[in-house]
Design a protein around this motif. Structure first.
Motif, mmCIF file in Angstrom:
data_model
loop_
_atom_site.group_PDB
_atom_site.id
_atom_site.type_symbol
_atom_site.label_atom_id
_atom_site.label_comp_id
_atom_site.label_asym_id
_atom_site.label_seq_id
_atom_site.Cartn_x
_atom_site.Cartn_y
_atom_site.Cartn_z
ATOM 1 N N ILE A 55 12.662 3.066 -4.568
ATOM 2 C CA ILE A 55 12.651 4.250 -3.695
ATOM 3 C C ILE A 55 14.067 4.833 -3.617
ATOM 4 N N VAL A 88 4.522 10.091 -6.969
ATOM 5 C CA VAL A 88 5.612 10.457 -7.878
ATOM 6 C C VAL A 88 5.032 10.890 -9.238
ATOM 7 N N GLN A 89 4.040 10.139 -9.698
ATOM 8 C CA GLN A 89 3.470 10.476 -11.007
ATOM 9 C C GLN A 89 2.745 11.825 -10.967
ATOM 10 N N GLY A 116 0.824 -1.209 0.000
ATOM 11 C CA GLY A 116 0.000 0.000 0.000
ATOM 12 C C GLY A 116 0.859 1.261 0.000
ATOM 13 N N VAL A 117 1.915 1.266 0.832
ATOM 14 C CA VAL A 117 2.822 2.421 0.857
ATOM 15 C C VAL A 117 3.474 2.587 -0.516
ATOM 16 N N GLY A 118 3.950 1.486 -1.088
ATOM 17 C CA GLY A 118 4.577 1.556 -2.408
ATOM 18 C C GLY A 118 3.620 2.093 -3.461
ATOM 19 N N TYR A 119 2.396 1.598 -3.433
ATOM 20 C CA TYR A 119 1.375 2.058 -4.383
ATOM 21 C C TYR A 119 1.162 3.573 -4.255
ATOM 22 N N GLU A 120 1.027 4.045 -3.022
ATOM 23 C CA GLU A 120 0.811 5.479 -2.803
ATOM 24 C C GLU A 120 2.016 6.293 -3.282
ATOM 25 N N LEU A 121 3.216 5.756 -3.081
ATOM 26 C CA LEU A 121 4.410 6.471 -3.541
ATOM 27 C C LEU A 121 4.460 6.524 -5.072
ATOM 28 N N GLY A 122 4.073 5.432 -5.721
ATOM 29 C CA GLY A 122 4.034 5.426 -7.186
ATOM 30 C C GLY A 122 3.089 6.490 -7.728
ATOM 31 N N ARG A 123 1.924 6.605 -7.110
ATOM 32 C CA ARG A 123 0.962 7.607 -7.574
ATOM 33 C C ARG A 123 1.447 9.017 -7.241
#
Lengths: 135, 135
Positions: free
Chosen positions: B106, B84-85, B75-82
């Motif tokens: 990261i 960043v975009q 979930g943290v990774g997903y939020e970071l991907g969004r």
């Protein structure tokens, strides 16, 4: 057909044999782009910036994205976030017998298809149908 | 100033006290938007789809994003991907004494600032400077 495959690397390697089996199945349907997620030794000699750049380029280029999400991983989550924003078709494969419930960011996400399984061999028709649908 | 805070929920809750301490520090600088990541019982009565929709809306709305990334989390990774975009300013906080090396997605990411630490109390000037820079 280019298929981006995502699995945990630094988040934990306990599923490495499953990743290898899934990549074998996916290779029947197209070219699998992946950061050597099936290898014991990954990305020798590449800096983290190189790995990030290469992975994001592959992800951007792929027709579809398949991720094994049983082992929690920041990198897999990051790739899924970017794939969703690029509106790529995304299939997440999850084994419910593991230690972690699947994240709401994946389970509650309309842009992601989640398939639960126990044995990778049973996924062949699921993978075939997912790839064909987006060919 | 609206600050989105991200920490592991289903990926593992061993850092919950640290998340609470970080949220306390961040609240000195603005409104902290977070999916009750500091609470023992999270998101009672919300479906996964509700959690995803609420989290993504908060993330979209936030001025800056702060994530604790020591415990691997989809979930943290997903939020970071969004994040960043969407070109949000992103600060990732990482304790190098943990069981997992930080993901190349990261660590190798130009769009993300990584700060290593051991004790949340030492982060006060880092958080103040990050928030002020993007105010």
């Amino acid at each position: 057909m280019e298929i981006f495959f995502s699995g945990s690397i630094r988040g934990g390697r306990s599923d490495v044999d499953i990743y290898a089996a899934l990549i074998d199945l996916l290779e029947r349907h197209g070219e699998v782009l992946t950061e050597h997620v099936e290898a014991e030794e990954t990305a020798q000699g590449l800096s983290d910036a190189d790995i990030h750049e290469q992975d994001v380029a592959w992800l951007r280029q792929a027709d579809v994205v398949v991720a094994e999400v049983t082992t929690p991983s920041l990198g897999v989550g990051y790739e899924l976030g970017r794939a969703v924003q690029w509106e790529k078709p995304v299939l997440c494969l999850y084994r419910p017998d593991g230690d972690h419930d699947l994240s709401a960011m994946i389970r509650g996400n309309d842009a992601v298809t989640v398939e639960e399984y126990r044995d990778p061999a049973t996924l062949e028709p699921v993978l075939a149908s997912f790839v064909d649908e987006h060919r």
